[in-house]
Design an enzyme around this catalytic site. Sequence first.
Site, PDB file in Angstrom:
ATOM      1  N   GLY A 109     -24.668   7.632 -30.077  1.00 45.11           N
ATOM      2  CA  GLY A 109     -23.292   8.014 -30.389  1.00 45.11           C
ATOM      3  C   GLY A 109     -23.205   9.159 -31.390  1.00 45.11           C
TER       4      GLY A 109
ATOM      5  N   ALA B 285     -31.301   0.620 -21.475  1.00 48.16           N
ATOM      6  CA  ALA B 285     -31.444   1.370 -22.728  1.00 48.16           C
ATOM      7  C   ALA B 285     -32.774   0.999 -23.376  1.00 48.16           C
ATOM      8  N   ARG B 286     -32.857  -0.217 -23.935  1.00 49.26           N
ATOM      9  CA  ARG B 286     -34.101  -0.609 -24.599  1.00 49.26           C
ATOM     10  C   ARG B 286     -35.319  -0.552 -23.675  1.00 49.26           C
TER      11      ARG B 286
ATOM     12  N   GLN C 297     -36.523  -6.313 -32.508  1.00 49.38           N
ATOM     13  CA  GLN C 297     -37.174  -6.228 -33.815  1.00 49.38           C
ATOM     14  C   GLN C 297     -37.384  -4.799 -34.324  1.00 49.38           C
TER      15      GLN C 297
ATOM     16  N   HIS D  83     -19.219  -5.949 -31.771  1.00 52.04           N
ATOM     17  CA  HIS D  83     -20.346  -6.293 -32.638  1.00 52.04           C
ATOM     18  C   HIS D  83     -20.118  -7.602 -33.388  1.00 52.04           C
TER      19      HIS D  83
ATOM     20  N   CYS E 165     -36.456  -8.354 -27.987  1.00 52.17           N
ATOM     21  CA  CYS E 165     -36.628  -8.975 -29.304  1.00 52.17           C
ATOM     22  C   CYS E 165     -35.751  -8.321 -30.374  1.00 52.17           C
TER      23      CYS E 165
ATOM     24  N   TYR F 241     -15.216  -0.575 -31.983  1.00 51.47           N
ATOM     25  CA  TYR F 241     -15.022   0.787 -32.476  1.00 51.47           C
ATOM     26  C   TYR F 241     -13.555   1.203 -32.253  1.00 51.47           C
TER      27      TYR F 241
HETATM   28  P1  FAD Z   1     -53.416 -13.239 -33.022  1.00 50.61           P
HETATM   29  O1  FAD Z   1     -52.275 -13.168 -32.106  1.00 50.61           O
HETATM   30  O2  FAD Z   1     -53.574 -14.459 -33.826  1.00 50.61           O
HETATM   31  O3  FAD Z   1     -54.739 -12.982 -32.171  1.00 50.61           O
HETATM   32  C1  FAD Z   1     -56.025 -13.170 -32.680  1.00 50.61           C
HETATM   33  C2  FAD Z   1     -56.985 -13.391 -31.533  1.00 50.61           C
HETATM   34  O4  FAD Z   1     -58.313 -13.354 -32.024  1.00 50.61           O
HETATM   35  C3  FAD Z   1     -56.817 -14.721 -30.843  1.00 50.61           C
HETATM   36  O5  FAD Z   1     -56.645 -14.541 -29.450  1.00 50.61           O
HETATM   37  C4  FAD Z   1     -58.126 -15.475 -31.157  1.00 50.61           C
HETATM   38  O6  FAD Z   1     -58.525 -16.303 -30.086  1.00 50.61           O
HETATM   39  C5  FAD Z   1     -59.080 -14.326 -31.344  1.00 50.61           C
HETATM   40  N1  FAD Z   1     -60.246 -14.631 -32.207  1.00 50.61           N
HETATM   41  C6  FAD Z   1     -60.237 -15.110 -33.467  1.00 50.61           C
HETATM   42  N2  FAD Z   1     -61.506 -15.185 -33.938  1.00 50.61           N
HETATM   43  C7  FAD Z   1     -62.312 -14.743 -32.963  1.00 50.61           C
HETATM   44  C8  FAD Z   1     -63.711 -14.557 -32.865  1.00 50.61           C
HETATM   45  N3  FAD Z   1     -64.532 -14.826 -33.858  1.00 50.61           N
HETATM   46  N4  FAD Z   1     -64.206 -14.086 -31.695  1.00 50.61           N
HETATM   47  C9  FAD Z   1     -63.381 -13.788 -30.659  1.00 50.61           C
HETATM   48  N5  FAD Z   1     -62.058 -13.932 -30.714  1.00 50.61           N
HETATM   49  C10 FAD Z   1     -61.536 -14.400 -31.848  1.00 50.61           C
HETATM   50  N6  FAD Z   1     -44.057 -12.126 -33.679  1.00 50.61           N
HETATM   51  C11 FAD Z   1     -43.054 -11.309 -33.428  1.00 50.61           C
HETATM   52  O7  FAD Z   1     -43.148 -10.124 -33.739  1.00 50.61           O
HETATM   53  N7  FAD Z   1     -41.927 -11.736 -32.808  1.00 50.61           N
HETATM   54  C12 FAD Z   1     -41.769 -13.010 -32.423  1.00 50.61           C
HETATM   55  O8  FAD Z   1     -40.725 -13.371 -31.870  1.00 50.61           O
HETATM   56  C13 FAD Z   1     -42.823 -13.907 -32.669  1.00 50.61           C
HETATM   57  N8  FAD Z   1     -42.708 -15.193 -32.304  1.00 50.61           N
HETATM   58  C14 FAD Z   1     -43.748 -16.034 -32.538  1.00 50.61           C
HETATM   59  C15 FAD Z   1     -43.627 -17.355 -32.151  1.00 50.61           C
HETATM   60  C16 FAD Z   1     -44.669 -18.225 -32.365  1.00 50.61           C
HETATM   61  C17 FAD Z   1     -44.512 -19.647 -31.940  1.00 50.61           C
HETATM   62  C18 FAD Z   1     -45.871 -17.769 -32.987  1.00 50.61           C
HETATM   63  C19 FAD Z   1     -47.017 -18.716 -33.216  1.00 50.61           C
HETATM   64  C20 FAD Z   1     -45.991 -16.463 -33.387  1.00 50.61           C
HETATM   65  C21 FAD Z   1     -44.925 -15.588 -33.177  1.00 50.61           C
HETATM   66  N9  FAD Z   1     -44.989 -14.268 -33.593  1.00 50.61           N
HETATM   67  C22 FAD Z   1     -43.964 -13.417 -33.323  1.00 50.61           C
HETATM   68  C23 FAD Z   1     -46.106 -13.771 -34.389  1.00 50.61           C
HETATM   69  C24 FAD Z   1     -47.067 -12.921 -33.570  1.00 50.61           C
HETATM   70  O9  FAD Z   1     -47.445 -13.611 -32.420  1.00 50.61           O
HETATM   71  C25 FAD Z   1     -48.247 -12.542 -34.438  1.00 50.61           C
HETATM   72  O10 FAD Z   1     -47.802 -11.769 -35.529  1.00 50.61           O
HETATM   73  C26 FAD Z   1     -49.262 -11.746 -33.669  1.00 50.61           C
HETATM   74  O11 FAD Z   1     -49.742 -12.504 -32.587  1.00 50.61           O
HETATM   75  C27 FAD Z   1     -50.445 -11.344 -34.561  1.00 50.61           C
HETATM   76  O12 FAD Z   1     -51.328 -10.631 -33.762  1.00 50.61           O
HETATM   77  P2  FAD Z   1     -52.888 -10.576 -34.061  1.00 50.61           P
HETATM   78  O13 FAD Z   1     -53.468  -9.843 -32.918  1.00 50.61           O
HETATM   79  O14 FAD Z   1     -53.120 -10.044 -35.409  1.00 50.61           O
HETATM   80  O15 FAD Z   1     -53.402 -12.065 -34.080  1.00 50.61           O
HETATM   81  P1  NAP Z   2     -43.096 -17.105 -42.506  1.00 53.33           P
HETATM   82  O1  NAP Z   2     -41.944 -16.461 -41.857  1.00 53.33           O
HETATM   83  O2  NAP Z   2     -43.753 -16.450 -43.625  1.00 53.33           O
HETATM   84  O3  NAP Z   2     -42.612 -18.556 -42.939  1.00 53.33           O
HETATM   85  C1  NAP Z   2     -43.429 -19.450 -43.590  1.00 53.33           C
HETATM   86  C2  NAP Z   2     -42.614 -20.629 -44.108  1.00 53.33           C
HETATM   87  O4  NAP Z   2     -43.474 -21.494 -44.792  1.00 53.33           O
HETATM   88  C3  NAP Z   2     -41.525 -20.262 -45.065  1.00 53.33           C
HETATM   89  O5  NAP Z   2     -40.413 -21.087 -44.811  1.00 53.33           O
HETATM   90  C4  NAP Z   2     -42.107 -20.573 -46.432  1.00 53.33           C
HETATM   91  O6  NAP Z   2     -40.993 -20.826 -47.243  1.00 53.33           O
HETATM   92  C5  NAP Z   2     -43.031 -21.732 -46.127  1.00 53.33           C
HETATM   93  N1  NAP Z   2     -44.223 -21.781 -46.973  1.00 53.33           N
HETATM   94  C6  NAP Z   2     -45.017 -20.761 -47.376  1.00 53.33           C
HETATM   95  N2  NAP Z   2     -46.031 -21.205 -48.121  1.00 53.33           N
HETATM   96  C7  NAP Z   2     -45.908 -22.553 -48.189  1.00 53.33           C
HETATM   97  C8  NAP Z   2     -46.654 -23.592 -48.820  1.00 53.33           C
HETATM   98  N3  NAP Z   2     -47.732 -23.317 -49.526  1.00 53.33           N
HETATM   99  N4  NAP Z   2     -46.213 -24.847 -48.692  1.00 53.33           N
HETATM  100  C9  NAP Z   2     -45.131 -25.127 -47.981  1.00 53.33           C
HETATM  101  N5  NAP Z   2     -44.379 -24.201 -47.369  1.00 53.33           N
HETATM  102  C10 NAP Z   2     -44.760 -22.918 -47.467  1.00 53.33           C
HETATM  103  O7  NAP Z   2     -44.231 -17.368 -41.439  1.00 53.33           O
HETATM  104  P2  NAP Z   2     -44.249 -18.082 -40.031  1.00 53.33           P
HETATM  105  O8  NAP Z   2     -43.005 -18.851 -39.748  1.00 53.33           O
HETATM  106  O9  NAP Z   2     -45.539 -18.795 -40.035  1.00 53.33           O
HETATM  107  O10 NAP Z   2     -44.334 -16.875 -39.036  1.00 53.33           O
HETATM  108  C11 NAP Z   2     -45.496 -16.041 -39.002  1.00 53.33           C
HETATM  109  C12 NAP Z   2     -45.133 -14.633 -38.614  1.00 53.33           C
HETATM  110  O11 NAP Z   2     -44.670 -14.609 -37.280  1.00 53.33           O
HETATM  111  C13 NAP Z   2     -44.019 -14.113 -39.496  1.00 53.33           C
HETATM  112  O12 NAP Z   2     -44.339 -12.840 -39.984  1.00 53.33           O
HETATM  113  C14 NAP Z   2     -42.838 -14.020 -38.589  1.00 53.33           C
HETATM  114  O13 NAP Z   2     -42.075 -12.851 -38.847  1.00 53.33           O
HETATM  115  C15 NAP Z   2     -43.447 -13.932 -37.212  1.00 53.33           C
HETATM  116  N6  NAP Z   2     -42.514 -14.594 -36.298  1.00 53.33           N
HETATM  117  C16 NAP Z   2     -41.420 -13.917 -35.938  1.00 53.33           C
HETATM  118  C17 NAP Z   2     -40.488 -14.514 -35.143  1.00 53.33           C
HETATM  119  C18 NAP Z   2     -39.247 -13.768 -34.699  1.00 53.33           C
HETATM  120  O14 NAP Z   2     -38.411 -14.342 -34.022  1.00 53.33           O
HETATM  121  N7  NAP Z   2     -39.098 -12.513 -35.022  1.00 53.33           N
HETATM  122  C19 NAP Z   2     -40.671 -15.820 -34.717  1.00 53.33           C
HETATM  123  C20 NAP Z   2     -41.819 -16.488 -35.110  1.00 53.33           C
HETATM  124  C21 NAP Z   2     -42.730 -15.870 -35.922  1.00 53.33           C
HETATM  125  P3  NAP Z   2     -41.014 -21.563 -48.649  1.00 53.33           P
HETATM  126  O15 NAP Z   2     -42.238 -21.036 -49.318  1.00 53.33           O
HETATM  127  O16 NAP Z   2     -39.764 -21.191 -49.328  1.00 53.33           O
HETATM  128  O17 NAP Z   2     -41.055 -22.996 -48.309  1.00 53.33           O
HETATM  129 FE1  SF4 Z   3     -37.127  -4.091 -26.370  1.00 54.90          FE
HETATM  130 FE2  SF4 Z   3     -38.048  -5.318 -28.592  1.00 54.90          FE
HETATM  131 FE3  SF4 Z   3     -38.813  -2.830 -27.926  1.00 54.90          FE
HETATM  132 FE4  SF4 Z   3     -36.335  -3.266 -28.785  1.00 54.90          FE
HETATM  133  S1  SF4 Z   3     -38.183  -3.551 -29.954  1.00 54.90           S
HETATM  134  S2  SF4 Z   3     -36.937  -2.001 -27.069  1.00 54.90           S
HETATM  135  S3  SF4 Z   3     -35.902  -5.209 -27.833  1.00 54.90           S
HETATM  136  S4  SF4 Z   3     -39.233  -4.697 -26.790  1.00 54.90           S
END
Ligand code: FAD
Ligand code: NAP
Ligand code: SF4
Length: 677
Positions: free
Chosen positions: A63, A314-315, A343, A256, A341, A170
């Site tokens: 826009g 768009a996205r 994000q 919005h 997402c 808007y």
């Molecule tokens: P990981 O995804 O943890 O990958 C690490 C990989 O290394 C694994 O596959 C593991 O098997 C492998 N590995 C470890 N050690 C070894 C070894 N020694 N040899 C071989 N392989 C090994 N993030 C978002 O941005 N948006 C979201 O909406 C979102 N939702 C989430 C929902 C859930 C339920 C969870 C659990 C996470 C979510 N996240 C989200 C977080 C996101 O998935 C993580 O931030 C991201 O996966 C981190 O990427 P990574 O590659 O660093 O690690």
């Molecule tokens: P997080 O967002 O950092 O949340 C961790 C939670 O645990 C917080 O509520 C924290 O709040 C609590 N916590 C931290 N230390 C603790 C302790 N020692 N004892 C008890 N509670 C503790 O992490 P996450 O939920 O594990 O997610 C991991 C990553 O994945 C994040 O970076 C998140 O952004 C990403 N993710 C994103 C989405 C999404 O929709 N965008 C969804 C899932 C995950 P208090 O310390 O106040 O209790």
């Molecule tokens: Fe699509 Fe997420 Fe990329 Fe935005 S950040 S364009 S919603 S995948």
Amino acid sequence: MIGKERYPHLFAPLDLGFTQIKNRALMGSMHTGLEESENGFERMAAFFTERARGGVGMIITGGISPNMEGGVGAKLETAEEAASHKTVTDAVHAADPDVKICMQILHAGPLANSPKVVGPSAVKSRIARTTPVALDEEGIEKQLRDFANCASKAREAGYDGVEIIGSAGYLLSTFLVEKTNHRTDQWGGCYENRMRFPVEVVRRVREAVGEDFIVIFRIAAMDMLQGGMSWDEVVQLGKKVETVGANIVSTHFTWHESAVPTISTRVPRAAFVGVTGRLRQELNIPTITSNRINMPDVAEQVLSDGHADIVSMARPMLADADIVLKALEGREDEINTCIACNQACLDHTFAGKETSCLVNPRACHETELNYEPTDAPKRIAVVGAGPAGLGYATVAAERGHKVTLFDSSHEIGGQFNLAKQVPGKEEFHETIRYYNRMIEVLGIDLQLNTRVDVQGLTAADWDEVVIATGIEPRVPDVKGIDHPKVVSYTDVIQGNVQVGKTVAVMGAGGIGFDVAELILHKGKSAALDIEVFAKEWGVDFDNHPRGGVTGVEPQVAKADREVFLLQRKSTPIGRGLGRTTGWTHRISLARRDVKMINGVEYLKVDDEGLHLLVNDMPQLLPVDTVIVCAGQLPLRKLYDELQGSGLSVSLIGGAYEALELDAKTAIKQASYLAAAV
Ligand code: FAD
Ligand code: NAP
Ligand code: SF4
């Protein structure tokens, strides 16, 4: 081309009489932040040019305000400003002369970020900082002149047309509804009067640009507002703007401030196209539909079902600049799909940051992040095939490096394999599909079921080793944390443990919210079923009451379970969630009766349940299960052990920094590093 047979409607040209659009794929308008950045026009030129080369038929820019009051940052008022825009239009037309580019004229009205905020009446929006000044007759005339001037400057700047946004809360849309228009003069009162301003804008714009220039009007076909526009009013407005000169009507589905998610990942694909389809029946000009259309087969279906003449994505064009080209060439499985997402796009826009994309960090950074072919190919071992490892491996391989990717699991994806199981996050499957395909296309040597240890990596074999081993869940230091009723989120999501009827979720970050959503889920996911979605969010698509929502009570299906979501911090629960999606998570859990308690101190877990201090008062939650979602710690043992091994080792993703690490950060960090190796 294979795609023309597979997607005949998508690749059919559209004849507007004085001009033709080469196909039905439109890149919808997005504010990227480039509009206001240094070298913004050069960066926009690079951004749009890649999408033009990627096969899209028409582009709508972000826009641009017609004046200072419009308040979206960039404006187009003067010949000098028009000259800057030529950088963009020339580049797009040079890339493909058949691609049309239209500029969106956006006057934010009461939502403007401007020293002078104006509106039909002095009614402050729930999401605005300021109460607008009600325009007087002279003020209205000035706005109309400015719209016409802006459109004619857009023509001078080389655009093929303009889109006038008449939705979203808007300026134009605030004239349309009684909630924001309290006037009693010719610009308010009856609907004929409330409609007058938007209609006059279109008329003046058409007058200013002549007949051979595309004028699109964006209408709130379902504004999702209690007391919003009725269906008759939508149709009346559509017909009227057609009469006064619009060539195309583009449908929009929100203000919005509305309380229904319309683009997040919990919205089903193509959820709203039926509304466009109904409007299309009423009009004689083409219609555009949008929202959650993220793959070519979805677009083709929408068009072949007769819901629209053009499909706006768009996205999806941030996620993959070549989405249309890949469809044309039959390479759909190579599309990096938008997972909705928000994000790195909308969350950034609303935080005043530059837009990008979680799955494609190059989006809007085309002038600074490039994956140039290497002239010194290296043998690279990437350990861990989560988002970080996948991002690194694919970029390095695209550049010509010889990459081997190891993971101890039987599948790639890392934590995305957990995320994809959360209701509403089904799109995460697409990212894993994309990476699986790119591993094949790029010839990456994938070694699954292979846990790498320090003995497995020798300096003779590798020029570079990249550790992307991710995280391990944090185990909080709480008495009784080893009690049988305490389980980890990983086991819950993977279905390895039974979850009881009364549950405490320890930790209310993104994962705590997702786990609560998962264990309370019952029936079909709303993201996969439009009827479930409509029920959950209180939308009546069939009868279209005012705004689509007036008088409709949301109804959620809920598993028979009581859930407490706990956090130690005293800040409101869910504050750290995404800016544009966090509210949907909070509402969803609140409607499922989740009890959210902040400011807690965990004392102990025992047979009775979870003992807490809440505001210094002891409290017992008599729960059957405690699910630990207390954050994550970097898993970097392998990295530490490799120090001094003589290998060149880098650390990325969660293994590098687990705190606040999400997939956006992981993929971005990996891509920048791999672009430089
Ligand atoms: P990981 O995804 O943890 O990958 C690490 C990989 O290394 C694994 O596959 C593991 O098997 C492998 N590995 C470890 N050690 C070894 C070894 N020694 N040899 C071989 N392989 C090994 N993030 C978002 O941005 N948006 C979201 O909406 C979102 N939702 C989430 C929902 C859930 C339920 C969870 C659990 C996470 C979510 N996240 C989200 C977080 C996101 O998935 C993580 O931030 C991201 O996966 C981190 O990427 P990574 O590659 O660093 O690690
Ligand atoms: P997080 O967002 O950092 O949340 C961790 C939670 O645990 C917080 O509520 C924290 O709040 C609590 N916590 C931290 N230390 C603790 C302790 N020692 N004892 C008890 N509670 C503790 O992490 P996450 O939920 O594990 O997610 C991991 C990553 O994945 C994040 O970076 C998140 O952004 C990403 N993710 C994103 C989405 C999404 O929709 N965008 C969804 C899932 C995950 P208090 O310390 O106040 O209790
Ligand atoms: Fe699509 Fe997420 Fe990329 Fe935005 S950040 S364009 S919603 S995948």
